[in-house]
Design a protein around this motif. Sequence first.
Motif, PDB file in Angstrom:
ATOM      1  N   ALA A  91       4.640   5.621  11.588  1.00  0.00           N
ATOM      2  CA  ALA A  91       4.047   5.029  12.788  1.00  0.00           C
ATOM      3  C   ALA A  91       2.547   4.807  12.655  1.00  0.00           C
ATOM      4  O   ALA A  91       2.000   3.877  13.238  1.00  0.00           O
ATOM      5  CB  ALA A  91       4.335   5.921  14.004  1.00  0.00           C
ATOM      6  N   MET A  92       1.872   5.645  11.885  1.00  0.00           N
ATOM      7  CA  MET A  92       0.429   5.515  11.729  1.00  0.00           C
ATOM      8  C   MET A  92       0.088   4.459  10.671  1.00  0.00           C
ATOM      9  O   MET A  92       0.575   4.547   9.541  1.00  0.00           O
ATOM     10  CB  MET A  92      -0.192   6.847  11.322  1.00  0.00           C
ATOM     11  N   PRO A  93      -0.718   3.458  10.993  1.00  0.00           N
ATOM     12  CA  PRO A  93      -1.092   2.441  10.007  1.00  0.00           C
ATOM     13  C   PRO A  93      -1.812   3.041   8.808  1.00  0.00           C
ATOM     14  O   PRO A  93      -2.543   4.036   8.932  1.00  0.00           O
ATOM     15  CB  PRO A  93      -2.019   1.504  10.799  1.00  0.00           C
ATOM     16  N   ASP A  94      -1.627   2.427   7.646  1.00  0.00           N
ATOM     17  CA  ASP A  94      -2.245   2.945   6.427  1.00  0.00           C
ATOM     18  C   ASP A  94      -3.763   2.917   6.512  1.00  0.00           C
ATOM     19  O   ASP A  94      -4.449   3.821   6.010  1.00  0.00           O
ATOM     20  CB  ASP A  94      -1.776   2.118   5.223  1.00  0.00           C
ATOM     21  N   LEU A  95      -4.322   1.892   7.157  1.00  0.00           N
ATOM     22  CA  LEU A  95      -5.776   1.795   7.256  1.00  0.00           C
ATOM     23  C   LEU A  95      -6.350   2.898   8.146  1.00  0.00           C
ATOM     24  O   LEU A  95      -7.486   3.345   7.940  1.00  0.00           O
ATOM     25  CB  LEU A  95      -6.182   0.422   7.793  1.00  0.00           C
ATOM     26  N   PRO A 130      -9.443   8.708  -1.244  1.00  0.00           N
ATOM     27  CA  PRO A 130      -8.946   8.489   0.121  1.00  0.00           C
ATOM     28  C   PRO A 130      -7.971   7.320   0.222  1.00  0.00           C
ATOM     29  O   PRO A 130      -6.996   7.389   0.978  1.00  0.00           O
ATOM     30  CB  PRO A 130     -10.221   8.210   0.922  1.00  0.00           C
ATOM     31  N   GLY A 131      -8.208   6.253  -0.545  1.00  0.00           N
ATOM     32  CA  GLY A 131      -7.293   5.126  -0.528  1.00  0.00           C
ATOM     33  C   GLY A 131      -5.932   5.483  -1.089  1.00  0.00           C
ATOM     34  O   GLY A 131      -4.892   5.099  -0.539  1.00  0.00           O
ATOM     35  N   ILE A 132      -5.913   6.220  -2.196  1.00  0.00           N
ATOM     36  CA  ILE A 132      -4.640   6.639  -2.796  1.00  0.00           C
ATOM     37  C   ILE A 132      -3.872   7.536  -1.842  1.00  0.00           C
ATOM     38  O   ILE A 132      -2.646   7.374  -1.649  1.00  0.00           O
ATOM     39  CB  ILE A 132      -4.898   7.356  -4.134  1.00  0.00           C
ATOM     40  N   LEU A 133      -4.565   8.484  -1.213  1.00  0.00           N
ATOM     41  CA  LEU A 133      -3.898   9.378  -0.276  1.00  0.00           C
ATOM     42  C   LEU A 133      -3.376   8.631   0.940  1.00  0.00           C
ATOM     43  O   LEU A 133      -2.276   8.927   1.443  1.00  0.00           O
ATOM     44  CB  LEU A 133      -4.868  10.482   0.160  1.00  0.00           C
ATOM     45  N   ALA A 134      -4.137   7.643   1.425  1.00  0.00           N
ATOM     46  CA  ALA A 134      -3.682   6.854   2.566  1.00  0.00           C
ATOM     47  C   ALA A 134      -2.401   6.101   2.226  1.00  0.00           C
ATOM     48  O   ALA A 134      -1.451   6.061   3.021  1.00  0.00           O
ATOM     49  CB  ALA A 134      -4.777   5.879   2.997  1.00  0.00           C
ATOM     50  N   LEU A 135      -2.371   5.484   1.037  1.00  0.00           N
ATOM     51  CA  LEU A 135      -1.161   4.774   0.605  1.00  0.00           C
ATOM     52  C   LEU A 135       0.012   5.738   0.474  1.00  0.00           C
ATOM     53  O   LEU A 135       1.145   5.431   0.878  1.00  0.00           O
ATOM     54  CB  LEU A 135      -1.411   4.078  -0.733  1.00  0.00           C
ATOM     55  N   ALA A 136      -0.248   6.923  -0.093  1.00  0.00           N
ATOM     56  CA  ALA A 136       0.827   7.887  -0.324  1.00  0.00           C
ATOM     57  C   ALA A 136       1.399   8.407   0.988  1.00  0.00           C
ATOM     58  O   ALA A 136       2.624   8.422   1.187  1.00  0.00           O
ATOM     59  CB  ALA A 136       0.314   9.041  -1.182  1.00  0.00           C
TER      60      ALA A 136
END
Length: 533
Positions: free
Chosen positions: A130-134, A150-156
């Motif tokens: 439900a939470m957007p990746d950005l 932080p970008g890798i963790l957000a994608l994961a």
Amino acid sequence: MSTALQDPPADPGAAPPVRKRAPLPGLLPILAVGAVVATLAAAWYIDFNLATLVDGLDDVMRLLDRMLPPRLDDPGRIGNLAFETLLMAVLGTVLAAIASVPLAFMAARNTTPHPAVYAVARAFITFCRAMPDLLFAVLFVRALGIGILPGILALAVHSIGMLGKLFADAIEQTAPGPREAVRSTGVGYFREMINAVIPQVMPSWIGTFVYRIDINLRMSVVLGFVGAGGIGFALQDALRGLIYPRALGIVLVILVIIVAMELLAIWVRRMLLNPSQSSPRRDRVMRFVFSGLLIVTTIASLLVLEINPISLFTWVGPSLEVFTRMIPPNFEALGIDLWAAALQTVAIGVVSTAIGIVLSIPVGILAARNVSPNATVYWLARGWILAVRAVPELILAVVFVAALGLGPVAGTCALAIASIGFLAKLVADSVEEIDPGPMEAVRSVGGGWWKVLFSAVIPQAMPSMVGSSLYMFDVNIRTSTILGIVGAGGIGFLLFESIRTVNFDVTGAIVLIIFVIVYTIERLSGWIRSRLV
């Protein structure tokens, strides 16, 4: 429904299976009228009308003219950032898959050790989806600082929402026979899962994994907008400096990367998931090669991106420190502006989805191989779909904001165009899968192309079109929550400002509202799909 879902759970503590609800034939007309009314009300609320759109087209054309000809001022740097973006997508997906496998076994009704474990696992998966990746990227950047991690963790974390759900669904659809046979030998739970369940779900898991890499590549190109690494940082830098030819050059690089990745993903899925009856040895070799290539790429990602493996575990502490500062949420600081922005977010999603549905159906029909009038029209339609899908929504939003100014109209236009590409592909795929018998019957009595279309094609494809449209609405609501980061309306602007000014209690309120909006729309659209199809 599969046999695995109809039979009683194999484990005593597992939750009972969910029965499929009976379709409601009269729901479609009600839904259509409700959709029209909601679209008109939403368009009025955000002041979106045909005159505004026509006037805005001239501004968009002038902006595109200022972007020509495209140029790359520093090809080496752009190439490195593009390669970095690709590795981020792969590594984020691999990490998500590793976390999703045990989570899926806990979230599948026929393998979960206890109903409480099932409920917690499903709740975590739903939250990640439900939470957007950005949004995850913004929070991780705040906790860990600007950079690639932080970008890798957000994608994961965001990918767990999709991979965990689809992995668990695949487990729930497995046949119980192999499990019973393995269990009869006296082995434990883990051996039973490894020997009886994983072989059944592996083809589905591979297809989902490859598809998710394709999705994450699209996501990773915009993470640089919030300082989370990748080629998006260079694009944002060009746009901030109003260097539009350079921005267009970077967009074209992104377009080439995404198109190439999508074609590669199609080839890999076809190779791994369509076994050859004449050469099973070749299939085993190709799967082995794919596995080896994935391992090598993962290791290379850690080395090239200079990611310390230990940091993949130590991020939890700083992130929890930021996340816990959002509790308790403060709903009073922004007052009525918070609820107005939330309503604007929903309105953007409603209007953009409606435009996408109306414009995507003709394109999707022309892009269906079994219906398209000729090969030229087919390839033009497919090329248009591929080109539109290759440009992330946030980049489109930046372009429309630059042309039309700040506000929800720019965000609506961006999501509408993105919807055309995404939904047209789903429509084309559904039309290509219809039964050819009714089409041949209409042709045999002298029916022309239009008669075949309205008598045999659309009636068969309608249930799938409705389901795809509801799914598109779900996706657009989720995406519209973050468009405000680039000034394209909605609640995203308030979110970004609250994080920038370190008002985390306000951030907590906004995050909670986003979750409630997305989760409510997801449940509603899921219920409607179950009653229509």
